[in-house]
Scaffold this active site. Sequence first.
Site, PDB file in Angstrom:
ATOM      1  N   PHE A 135       0.858  -1.189   0.000  1.00 22.57           N
ATOM      2  CA  PHE A 135       0.000   0.000   0.000  1.00 22.57           C
ATOM      3  C   PHE A 135       0.889   1.231   0.000  1.00 22.57           C
ATOM      4  O   PHE A 135       1.780   1.355   0.853  1.00 22.57           O
ATOM      5  CB  PHE A 135      -0.847  -0.053   1.277  1.00 22.57           C
ATOM      6  CG  PHE A 135      -1.784   1.096   1.495  1.00 22.57           C
ATOM      7  CD1 PHE A 135      -2.965   1.208   0.775  1.00 22.57           C
ATOM      8  CD2 PHE A 135      -1.519   2.041   2.484  1.00 22.57           C
ATOM      9  CE1 PHE A 135      -3.858   2.251   1.013  1.00 22.57           C
ATOM     10  CE2 PHE A 135      -2.401   3.088   2.733  1.00 22.57           C
ATOM     11  CZ  PHE A 135      -3.573   3.179   1.995  1.00 22.57           C
ATOM     12  N   ALA A 136       0.685   2.130  -0.950  1.00 20.75           N
ATOM     13  CA  ALA A 136       1.603   3.264  -1.088  1.00 20.75           C
ATOM     14  C   ALA A 136       0.837   4.582  -1.016  1.00 20.75           C
ATOM     15  O   ALA A 136       0.228   5.027  -1.998  1.00 20.75           O
ATOM     16  CB  ALA A 136       2.369   3.154  -2.406  1.00 20.75           C
ATOM     17  N   PRO A 140       7.362  11.971   0.728  1.00 19.91           N
ATOM     18  CA  PRO A 140       8.297  12.774   1.523  1.00 19.91           C
ATOM     19  C   PRO A 140       7.623  13.981   2.189  1.00 19.91           C
ATOM     20  O   PRO A 140       7.951  14.328   3.314  1.00 19.91           O
ATOM     21  CB  PRO A 140       9.342  13.220   0.490  1.00 19.91           C
ATOM     22  CG  PRO A 140       9.300  12.164  -0.563  1.00 19.91           C
ATOM     23  CD  PRO A 140       7.876  11.683  -0.622  1.00 19.91           C
ATOM     24  N   SER A 144       1.587  12.413   7.691  1.00 23.47           N
ATOM     25  CA  SER A 144       0.360  12.525   8.492  1.00 23.47           C
ATOM     26  C   SER A 144      -0.737  13.252   7.718  1.00 23.47           C
ATOM     27  O   SER A 144      -1.907  12.903   7.788  1.00 23.47           O
ATOM     28  CB  SER A 144       0.656  13.269   9.794  1.00 23.47           C
ATOM     29  OG  SER A 144       1.418  12.454  10.645  1.00 23.47           O
ATOM     30  N   ILE A 169       7.550   2.334   2.115  1.00 20.42           N
ATOM     31  CA  ILE A 169       6.539   1.380   1.652  1.00 20.42           C
ATOM     32  C   ILE A 169       6.914  -0.038   2.099  1.00 20.42           C
ATOM     33  O   ILE A 169       7.915  -0.598   1.642  1.00 20.42           O
ATOM     34  CB  ILE A 169       6.372   1.465   0.114  1.00 20.42           C
ATOM     35  CG1 ILE A 169       6.057   2.912  -0.303  1.00 20.42           C
ATOM     36  CG2 ILE A 169       5.290   0.493  -0.368  1.00 20.42           C
ATOM     37  CD1 ILE A 169       4.883   3.565   0.425  1.00 20.42           C
ATOM     38  N   ASP A 252      -8.424   2.189   8.571  1.00 14.21           N
ATOM     39  CA  ASP A 252      -9.244   1.856   9.746  1.00 14.21           C
ATOM     40  C   ASP A 252      -9.017   0.403  10.148  1.00 14.21           C
ATOM     41  O   ASP A 252      -8.735   0.101  11.311  1.00 14.21           O
ATOM     42  CB  ASP A 252     -10.735   2.072   9.443  1.00 14.21           C
ATOM     43  CG  ASP A 252     -11.141   3.542   9.523  1.00 14.21           C
ATOM     44  OD1 ASP A 252     -10.333   4.356   9.993  1.00 14.21           O
ATOM     45  OD2 ASP A 252     -12.274   3.857   9.105  1.00 14.21           O
ATOM     46  N   ARG A 255      -5.404  -0.494  11.190  1.00 10.94           N
ATOM     47  CA  ARG A 255      -4.987  -0.138  12.558  1.00 10.94           C
ATOM     48  C   ARG A 255      -5.325  -1.247  13.562  1.00 10.94           C
ATOM     49  O   ARG A 255      -4.675  -1.367  14.608  1.00 10.94           O
ATOM     50  CB  ARG A 255      -5.609   1.212  12.940  1.00 10.94           C
ATOM     51  CG  ARG A 255      -4.888   2.333  12.220  1.00 10.94           C
ATOM     52  CD  ARG A 255      -5.586   3.671  12.216  1.00 10.94           C
ATOM     53  NE  ARG A 255      -4.858   4.592  11.341  1.00 10.94           N
ATOM     54  CZ  ARG A 255      -5.354   5.718  10.840  1.00 10.94           C
ATOM     55  NH1 ARG A 255      -6.589   6.075  11.111  1.00 10.94           N
ATOM     56  NH2 ARG A 255      -4.610   6.478  10.054  1.00 10.94           N
ATOM     57  N   GLU A 372       1.016   3.470   9.876  1.00 10.91           N
ATOM     58  CA  GLU A 372      -0.446   3.417   9.708  1.00 10.91           C
ATOM     59  C   GLU A 372      -1.123   4.497  10.567  1.00 10.91           C
ATOM     60  O   GLU A 372      -2.149   4.271  11.202  1.00 10.91           O
ATOM     61  CB  GLU A 372      -0.976   2.006   9.964  1.00 10.91           C
ATOM     62  CG  GLU A 372      -0.352   1.039   8.966  1.00 10.91           C
ATOM     63  CD  GLU A 372      -1.217  -0.106   8.519  1.00 10.91           C
ATOM     64  OE1 GLU A 372      -2.429  -0.084   8.773  1.00 10.91           O
ATOM     65  OE2 GLU A 372      -0.662  -1.010   7.870  1.00 10.91           O
ATOM     66  N   THR A 374       0.568   7.958  12.816  1.00 13.61           N
ATOM     67  CA  THR A 374       1.284   8.113  14.088  1.00 13.61           C
ATOM     68  C   THR A 374       0.256   8.174  15.223  1.00 13.61           C
ATOM     69  O   THR A 374      -0.935   8.423  14.995  1.00 13.61           O
ATOM     70  CB  THR A 374       2.080   9.435  14.103  1.00 13.61           C
ATOM     71  OG1 THR A 374       1.123  10.516  14.012  1.00 13.61           O
ATOM     72  CG2 THR A 374       3.072   9.526  12.953  1.00 13.61           C
TER      73      THR A 374
HETATM   74  N1  COS Z   1     -13.533   6.430   6.652  1.00 12.95           N
HETATM   75  C1  COS Z   1     -14.157   6.925   5.554  1.00 12.95           C
HETATM   76  N2  COS Z   1     -14.029   8.180   5.126  1.00 12.95           N
HETATM   77  C2  COS Z   1     -13.217   8.993   5.833  1.00 12.95           C
HETATM   78  C3  COS Z   1     -12.544   8.566   6.976  1.00 12.95           C
HETATM   79  C4  COS Z   1     -12.716   7.227   7.383  1.00 12.95           C
HETATM   80  N3  COS Z   1     -12.106   6.735   8.456  1.00 12.95           N
HETATM   81  N4  COS Z   1     -11.813   9.586   7.464  1.00 12.95           N
HETATM   82  C5  COS Z   1     -12.033  10.633   6.664  1.00 12.95           C
HETATM   83  N5  COS Z   1     -12.885  10.267   5.674  1.00 12.95           N
HETATM   84  C6  COS Z   1     -13.425  11.117   4.611  1.00 12.95           C
HETATM   85  C7  COS Z   1     -14.190  12.289   5.218  1.00 12.95           C
HETATM   86  O1  COS Z   1     -15.540  11.929   5.453  1.00 12.95           O
HETATM   87  C8  COS Z   1     -14.068  13.340   4.156  1.00 12.95           C
HETATM   88  O2  COS Z   1     -14.973  13.053   3.138  1.00 12.95           O
HETATM   89  P1  COS Z   1     -15.718  14.252   2.338  1.00 12.95           P
HETATM   90  O3  COS Z   1     -14.663  14.965   1.569  1.00 12.95           O
HETATM   91  O4  COS Z   1     -16.683  13.531   1.459  1.00 12.95           O
HETATM   92  O5  COS Z   1     -16.362  15.125   3.363  1.00 12.95           O
HETATM   93  C9  COS Z   1     -12.672  13.097   3.597  1.00 12.95           C
HETATM   94  O6  COS Z   1     -12.348  11.742   3.917  1.00 12.95           O
HETATM   95  C10 COS Z   1     -11.634  14.016   4.185  1.00 12.95           C
HETATM   96  O7  COS Z   1     -11.658  13.845   5.587  1.00 12.95           O
HETATM   97  P2  COS Z   1     -10.947  14.847   6.586  1.00 12.95           P
HETATM   98  O8  COS Z   1     -11.347  16.240   6.252  1.00 12.95           O
HETATM   99  O9  COS Z   1     -11.173  14.359   7.954  1.00 12.95           O
HETATM  100  O10 COS Z   1      -9.414  14.665   6.148  1.00 12.95           O
HETATM  101  P3  COS Z   1      -8.121  15.335   6.738  1.00 12.95           P
HETATM  102  O11 COS Z   1      -7.302  15.826   5.598  1.00 12.95           O
HETATM  103  O12 COS Z   1      -8.464  16.294   7.832  1.00 12.95           O
HETATM  104  O13 COS Z   1      -7.292  14.101   7.327  1.00 12.95           O
HETATM  105  C11 COS Z   1      -6.661  12.343   8.807  1.00 12.95           C
HETATM  106  C12 COS Z   1      -7.790  13.191   8.197  1.00 12.95           C
HETATM  107  C13 COS Z   1      -5.708  13.141   9.651  1.00 12.95           C
HETATM  108  C14 COS Z   1      -7.385  11.331   9.691  1.00 12.95           C
HETATM  109  C15 COS Z   1      -5.883  11.623   7.661  1.00 12.95           C
HETATM  110  O14 COS Z   1      -5.108  12.532   6.926  1.00 12.95           O
HETATM  111  C16 COS Z   1      -5.002  10.513   8.177  1.00 12.95           C
HETATM  112  O15 COS Z   1      -5.475   9.425   8.533  1.00 12.95           O
HETATM  113  N6  COS Z   1      -3.670  10.746   8.181  1.00 12.95           N
HETATM  114  C17 COS Z   1      -2.733   9.711   8.534  1.00 12.95           C
HETATM  115  C18 COS Z   1      -2.350   8.955   7.328  1.00 12.95           C
HETATM  116  C19 COS Z   1      -1.705   7.658   7.675  1.00 12.95           C
HETATM  117  O16 COS Z   1      -2.197   6.888   8.487  1.00 12.95           O
HETATM  118  N7  COS Z   1      -0.586   7.404   7.021  1.00 12.95           N
HETATM  119  C20 COS Z   1       0.098   6.161   7.169  1.00 12.95           C
HETATM  120  C21 COS Z   1       0.181   5.550   5.811  1.00 12.95           C
HETATM  121  S1  COS Z   1       0.328   3.825   5.832  1.00 12.95           S
HETATM  122  S2  COS Z   1       1.970   3.476   6.783  1.00 12.95           S
END
Ligand code: COS
Length: 389
Positions: A135-136, A140, A144, A169, A252, A255, A372, A374
């Site tokens: 999953f990518a 850089p 978050s 990745i 989701d 995690r 996944e 922080t």
């Molecule tokens: N399930 C389904 N939809 C989701 C969701 C979830 N858990 N979380 C957010 N969304 C949807 C929202 O409903 C919103 O949809 P609409 O545009 O239709 O309203 C959209 O995604 C944007 O959501 P939001 O405004 O909350 O996004 P943000 O940019 O504020 O970011 C976080 C939210 C911080 C939670 C997100 O950027 C995140 O999870 N960051 C971490 C990334 C990560 O885990 N990276 C590791 C990669 S794998 S090692």
Amino acid sequence: MSAPGIIASGSRDAYFALSEEIAGFRDQVRAWVASHVAPYADAVGCGTFPQHSLTSAAEHGYMGIVVPAAYGGMGRDHLSFAIFVEEVAYACASTAVALDVHASVGTEPLILTGSDEQKARYLPLLSDGSLLGAFALTEPDAGSDAAALRTIARRDGDTYRLDGSKIFISNAGHAGIYTILAATNRTVGSRGISAFLVPADSEGLTVGPPQHKLGLLGSATAELVLRNCRVPVSNMLGPEGAGFRVAMLALDSGRIGISAQALGIARAALYEAIHLLKKHHGPDVPQGKQFVLADIGTHIEAARSLTWQAARDCDAGESFTTIASMAKLLSTDTAMYATSAAIDLVGDIMEPGAIARLERFFRDAKATQLYEGTNQIQRVVISRRLLGS
Ligand code: COS
């Protein structure tokens, strides 16, 4: 070291009774881990990719653990998945992350949002281990803040042309297929992100050298470089612009897996300490040390309860975003606490093998707080829910 499992004994497993069927599955996984993961843990912990264990996992059907039976998978639920990952991580956290990434963020986006044709084409291959998934998302300048990603996908006839780079990745270089997130429209933020299934042999996709890490040394981690990488339109997951939601859905349930992985590490550290303390002190383990064991055990039970509840909510089709973040936060902080406290407990009586194992557990635990999402991101997710936004 023997492989004790859930800390509570008796007919119940901690605060959740496991069905006989799932308890039987856990016994089967434990036996497989003992013969196909544990013997390689020291080498894998020093940086060898766990190919033997992955091949064996494929032979035993575990690569398709959550893939529906109609596509050749085991069709098991997320509680089984959490138990599977914890048992593997108890022996080897690097092997656990390779399997977890494959089965969760490497396969679940396809299960959740793929078309019938995409599922028929790829799920049987992901289930039988012919393809390892990855999953990518991370870049850089977009870790978050995932919506800030810069990789771009431009439509060109029946294909998209992807340009950009991804970092950290997991399974990179070993994966047969990557789920890659890229912007198809940079003007609308997260609503302009799309998800693509990109076979590893796609022209224009290259894997960089291994990235250096503190822990999880046997897990392959590298950069992906995309230069005019052509991906058929038919490989887009869901409609254009739905990719951010695909990524969030995948994370989701991902995690839950990381939470289970952290529990396995914490449990391994606890039992390594118990083993050494009993060996050194016999029945007279000093009370101060007993209290620390009690604290570690209590944290693990609490974290496992949250993890299993998140898995059950997911399986029941309920909203589980918040509880999955809570589980990930508590379990990974518990892994860091348990591995550190275990070293404090036995620092004066460690033997060389135990030093190497506890050092590995400690280094591996750190990564679980970071990937996944922080733990700061988990706090963002949880507090937004608490504040009603
Ligand atoms: N399930 C389904 N939809 C989701 C969701 C979830 N858990 N979380 C957010 N969304 C949807 C929202 O409903 C919103 O949809 P609409 O545009 O239709 O309203 C959209 O995604 C944007 O959501 P939001 O405004 O909350 O996004 P943000 O940019 O504020 O970011 C976080 C939210 C911080 C939670 C997100 O950027 C995140 O999870 N960051 C971490 C990334 C990560 O885990 N990276 C590791 C990669 S794998 S090692």
